[in-house]
Design a protein around this motif. Sequence first.
Motif, PDB file in Angstrom:
ATOM      1  N   SER A 246       0.835  -1.200   0.000  1.00  0.00           N
ATOM      2  CA  SER A 246       0.000   0.000   0.000  1.00  0.00           C
ATOM      3  C   SER A 246       0.871   1.252   0.000  1.00  0.00           C
ATOM      4  N   CYS A 247       0.476   2.228  -0.794  1.00  0.00           N
ATOM      5  CA  CYS A 247       1.199   3.506  -0.831  1.00  0.00           C
ATOM      6  C   CYS A 247       1.175   4.192   0.528  1.00  0.00           C
ATOM      7  N   GLN A 248       0.205   3.851   1.371  1.00  0.00           N
ATOM      8  CA  GLN A 248       0.067   4.463   2.692  1.00  0.00           C
ATOM      9  C   GLN A 248       0.947   3.799   3.755  1.00  0.00           C
TER      10      GLN A 248
ATOM     11  N   PRO B 287       8.852   4.026   2.143  1.00  0.00           N
ATOM     12  CA  PRO B 287      10.135   4.633   1.756  1.00  0.00           C
ATOM     13  C   PRO B 287      11.318   3.670   1.917  1.00  0.00           C
ATOM     14  N   GLY B 288      11.301   2.872   2.977  1.00  0.00           N
ATOM     15  CA  GLY B 288      12.385   1.923   3.204  1.00  0.00           C
ATOM     16  C   GLY B 288      12.456   0.851   2.141  1.00  0.00           C
TER      17      GLY B 288
ATOM     18  N   SER C 259      12.396  -3.568 -10.096  1.00  0.00           N
ATOM     19  CA  SER C 259      11.554  -2.475 -10.588  1.00  0.00           C
ATOM     20  C   SER C 259      10.351  -2.292  -9.672  1.00  0.00           C
ATOM     21  N   GLN C 260       9.736  -1.124  -9.808  1.00  0.00           N
ATOM     22  CA  GLN C 260       8.556  -0.771  -9.027  1.00  0.00           C
ATOM     23  C   GLN C 260       7.557  -0.107  -9.960  1.00  0.00           C
TER      24      GLN C 260
ATOM     25  N   ASP D 198      -3.768   2.115  -5.576  1.00  0.00           N
ATOM     26  CA  ASP D 198      -3.268   2.582  -4.275  1.00  0.00           C
ATOM     27  C   ASP D 198      -2.104   1.735  -3.762  1.00  0.00           C
ATOM     28  N   HIS D 199      -1.435   0.994  -4.652  1.00  0.00           N
ATOM     29  CA  HIS D 199      -0.306   0.145  -4.275  1.00  0.00           C
ATOM     30  C   HIS D 199       0.891   0.359  -5.206  1.00  0.00           C
ATOM     31  N   ILE D 200       2.044  -0.037  -4.723  1.00  0.00           N
ATOM     32  CA  ILE D 200       3.251  -0.135  -5.544  1.00  0.00           C
ATOM     33  C   ILE D 200       3.532  -1.618  -5.712  1.00  0.00           C
TER      34      ILE D 200
END
Length: 176
Positions: free
Chosen positions: A70-72, A77-78, A137-138, A143-145
Amino acid sequence: MSAPPAPAVPAAPSSAAPFSQEDYRAALGQFATGVTIVTARAADGRLLGLTANSFNSVSLAPPLVLWSLSCQSSSMPGFQSASHYAINVLAADQRLLAERFSRKGIDRFEGVAWRAGLTGAPVIDGAVAVFECRNRSQHAEGDHIIFVGEVGHCHRRVGAAPLVFHGGRFFTDLTM
């Protein structure tokens, strides 16, 4: 002589029935999945880990896997900046670890048996399988990466039963 009649094509529905986010989530919950803990070492040396059931294979050659976050997520960031991570597929006897790594506000690694893998990412002792990956890759979707990892090393624990998640519950016994 006339041509045979064209096969009947079903008419498209005039409009799809509406569904709520809760309906969607409940329907997704009917797909049984394995349970993983994805781990990494952040650039500042912090250990990262979280429970995920979004793991899937992508390719055999090259060996690629994916998982999503989830982007939230406070861990985003880690994981985005980590060069490597490990996907630890949990065994049936590791349900408490799955629950622990899904909690917020605790040191998830406290008291957990693990070792540094070949890339430095934490590898959970007793996992059914471990995939040590380069963060290849990402991809942002909804709402997800989606993280695609290139597997540099993997191993499995022969004979171990997997932990399964279905309908919002963990299952440890797969006998039918």
